[in-house]
Structures are given as structure tokens and as C-alpha cells.
Write an enzyme that holds these catalytic residues in place. Structure first.
Site, PDB file in Angstrom:
ATOM      1  N   LYS A 224       0.973  -1.065  -0.061  1.00 36.55           N
ATOM      2  CA  LYS A 224       0.022  -0.119   0.147  1.00 36.55           C
ATOM      3  C   LYS A 224       0.893   1.386   0.134  1.00 36.55           C
ATOM      4  O   LYS A 224       0.795   1.964   0.653  1.00 36.55           O
ATOM      5  CB  LYS A 224      -0.892  -0.108   1.422  1.00 36.55           C
ATOM      6  CG  LYS A 224      -2.089  -1.051   1.172  1.00 36.55           C
ATOM      7  CD  LYS A 224      -3.256  -0.785   0.366  1.00 36.55           C
ATOM      8  CE  LYS A 224      -4.436  -1.625   0.779  1.00 36.55           C
ATOM      9  NZ  LYS A 224      -3.899  -3.153   0.862  1.00 36.55           N
TER      10      LYS A 224
ATOM     11  N   GLY B 210     -16.932  -9.323   4.729  1.00 31.76           N
ATOM     12  CA  GLY B 210     -18.318  -9.425   4.667  1.00 31.76           C
ATOM     13  C   GLY B 210     -18.941  -9.465   3.150  1.00 31.76           C
ATOM     14  O   GLY B 210     -20.047  -9.783   3.056  1.00 31.76           O
TER      15      GLY B 210
ATOM     16  N   PRO C 272     -18.731 -13.867  -2.148  1.00 38.66           N
ATOM     17  CA  PRO C 272     -17.726 -14.353  -3.430  1.00 38.66           C
ATOM     18  C   PRO C 272     -18.824 -14.258  -4.854  1.00 38.66           C
ATOM     19  O   PRO C 272     -20.070 -14.486  -4.592  1.00 38.66           O
ATOM     20  CB  PRO C 272     -17.275 -15.668  -3.368  1.00 38.66           C
ATOM     21  CG  PRO C 272     -17.510 -15.881  -1.982  1.00 38.66           C
ATOM     22  CD  PRO C 272     -18.603 -14.919  -1.141  1.00 38.66           C
TER      23      PRO C 272
END
Lengths: 223, 223
Positions: free
Chosen positions: A63, A177, A180
Site C-alpha cells: 500500500k 463481509g 464471492p
């Protein structure tokens, strides 16, 4: 294939070795995303083995969000061990992303830019700048963009504005949460799953189930 | 004391060891900021020695910008080797900065948030969100904020809106173009200098000159 496995630690929660787990699932995933906690250990031997077992497609997920010179120095350490690198679009292009992109191009590595994040805090500032971020992405033309499966409408917005050339990689599936298949349905190319695979009692079985659910999600999506 | 030295690599450009250089300048600086390229090598022995030589105040500059859980896992590796940690404000609080702050509080470590950056790209997106970033900073109440010496009017804006309790640390001095003393004049508590010290032929002399220039800058500022 539409699944990327994310690994943040060199062992699973119940103490199994990452290589042991990867050996069982590598043929079912298109890439392996390695997080900062693992990369900070700078175990190049582990990286080399992961790349060997999984036939490439190692994504460095530091990141990155520093000035260009510092980002280049960080990636330099891994340039023979990875295939693509995730950096934040938020830091801007001039003396930032442009320097990183130059370095990656010269070293045959791919740039992936974060466009929005999977946690709730992303709505506080990041998502308010979607238009500017999309402009940077269309200007820089990275190989891929990271967008959250937890807020799939963002994926739809980006896809409509960045075209179909740039890949969309979507984290937040499983533990965070998202179901898929949802991100794929909204325009993502790959879904990224970490803990739901790595910490499963049977990672191979968990991977199979996720791929099945991805297919079901895509099927329902087309209806 | 108003100077923090930044170190991104374990040796200087001309190959001198970082510890050798630090040994000569530690009594003149208030802290040592360690960048990602050095921290990625995960040489805890080096960190321990730096902390010993410089009597603490080790700032981990990973420019953290991930979801809270991942940032915590990254910092966990260094928790006995550092005193404060730099993270980005733009990732937002919920499930982001809040989780990191909780972890740091429990481990007696200080949070430092980036409020704006020293490179030109910071103006493209980051600086458009100054108001929201100031709100997050006033809400989270970190120990310090990083603001660029290259655009000192930003320091002035933040200082007027975050009060005097929160420390302002300012990079971009020297190699990146800002003059020593300018950021202090505009409201910063500390200026961060890296390459202008670490790559100087005589780092001790370079440090002395920078401190002298800081004092002159502050004196001219008061006039």
C-alpha cells in the site's frame, strides 16, 4: 481464473506454514498478494518459494503512499521477487506515482493503484475524491485498480469510466463481509480472499467453495 | 531541539554505516525517523542499536495506509523497537486509524498522522481534502501531524485549526527544497531532514549548519 489469495503472515492462525497451504491451492488461484506484515520480514527465500510454487503473479501489497523516491527504494528490494506492486492513487502523480511507474516499467513490473478501500473509513475521505482518482487512473494507466467488494457500486462506477483494459482487483470478500461473485458481477476481474482461505480448517476445500460461489454469483448476476 | 533526522537506507550514498553517522549527530537531534526501505529489511538489531545510541524517539515511517487489522499487524513487529508510528489520515477512522490508535495506546506508542505531503502530487488530491483531514485529526487527537515544509502555508492553516497541543513534524527540508527554519516559522515543532544530513560529506557539520539556519530562520520570522 478469478481468485487471488492474500497472505499477510508467514503462518496461518493455527500455525500451519504458508507454503504448505499454498501448495494445495496454487493451481486454483491466479495470483498471490503478499501484505506488508509478511513483506516487512523481508524473507526473500520465502518469496522466492511462493513464486516457484505458484508460477509467478506475486503482488506486493505494501500500500505504497510515499514520495516517489522512497517508494522506488522500497520496491527495489523486491524487484526480482515480485510481478506487481500496489500503491495508493491518493498521493497523486507528480513526483509520486509517476516515478514509481517509470521504475516498474523499466523492471517489467506492473503497477496496481488503490482506487477505494474495503473498510468503512474509506467513505470518510477516499471516496469523496472518486472523480479525481479516476482522472489519475485514466492518466497513469496502471495495469490494475483495487476496489472494494464491500461497496460494489463503486466498482460499477469505475468500470464505466476507466474502460475494460484496466483490471479491477477486489478485496473485502469473506471475512470483511462481501459474498464471492458480487464484485465480479459488478465489473471486477479478480476477487481477493485472505483470511477465509488461509485460516480455514481446510484451505483447499474453502478455496473450492469460494470458486463455486463465485460461479454461482456470476450466474445469478447474468440473469 | 527542533530537528529530526530521517534515515531511509542502512548506509549512506558513499557507503558509510548509519550507526557511525548517527553516533556523531544524535546529541543534536530530537528523534530519528526510519523509512520503509530500511524497515523492510527488518533488522531489529540495527533498530535496537539506533534507539540505544539516540536515547529513544524512534519514529516508524511506514506511511501506513491499510485497513486497521493489517496496520496493527505491521506495527506489532516493531513494538519493542520504536516510540511512534506514521500513518495516513486519508484512509479514515472507522476500522482504519481507530484500530491502529487503540493498539498504539495499549503499547505506549504515539500516533503521527500525515496531513499533507511534501511532493507536488500532494496538491492533486490530498490537499483538496484538507478540511476533512483536519476534522479527522481533531477527532482522533494523534500525538503529531506530518505537514510539508515545501508548502508552509498549509502548516499555518493546520496550526490555526488543530490548536497547539498536537505536534507538527515537517519534512521536505533540504534536498526537497524547503529552507531550514521556514516550517518552524509557520508553526511546525520539528523539521525533518534526511538526505541533506545523511549524504553530506561531513554529516556532523551539515547538522550544525542546519540547526544554525533553523535559528536564523526563526529569528527572521519573529521580526
Amino acid at each position: 481464473m478469478t481468485l487471488i489469495v492474500a497472505i499477510d503472515k508467514s503462518s496461518t492462525n493455527d500455525g500451519r506454514d504458508v507454503l504448505e497451504v499454498l501448495d494445495k491451492i496454487c493451481n486454483m488461484v491466479v495470483g498471490v498478494k503478499l501484505g506488508m506484515p509478511l513483506l516487512l520480514k523481508h524473507d526473500l527465500n520465502l518469496l522466492s518459494n511462493i513464486r516457484k510454487i505458484c508460477n509467478g503473479n506475486i503482488v506486493l501489497d505494501l500500500k505504497l503512499a510515499d514520495i516517489g523516491d522512497v517508494m522506488v527504494e522500497s520496491v527495489e528490494l523486491f524487484k526480482n521477487y515480485a510481478d506487481s506492486v500496489i500503491a495508493h492513487s491518493f498521493i497523486g502523480k507528480k513526483d509520486g506515482i509517476d516515478k514509481l511507474k517509470d521504475f516498474l516499467d523499466k523492471n517489467n513490473m506492473k503497477l496496481i493503484l488503490v482506487g477505494s478501500m474495503s473498510h468503512r473509513g474509506s467513505e470518510e475521505i477516499y471516496d469523496k475524491e472518486i472523480d479525481n482518482i479516476i482522472n489519475i487512473i485514466n492518466d497513469v494507466k496502471p495495469w490494475g485498480v483495487v476496489l472494494p467488494a464491500t461497496r460494489p457500486e463503486i466498482i460499477k462506477t469505475f468500470r464505466s469510466k476507466i474502460g475494460n483494459e484496466i483490471k479491477i482487483l477486489s478485496p473485502g470478500v469473506g471475512y470483511q463481509g462481501a459474498k464471492p461473485g458480487t464484485a465480479l458481477c459488478y465489473g471486477a476481474d479478480y476477487e481477493i480472499v485472505g483470511r477465509a482461505i488461509m485460516n480455514a480448517p481446510d484451505p483447499k476445500e474453502a478455496t473450492k467453495i469460494i470458486i463455486y460461489e463465485q460461479k454461482r454469483g456470476m450466474y445469478e448476476c447474468k440473469k
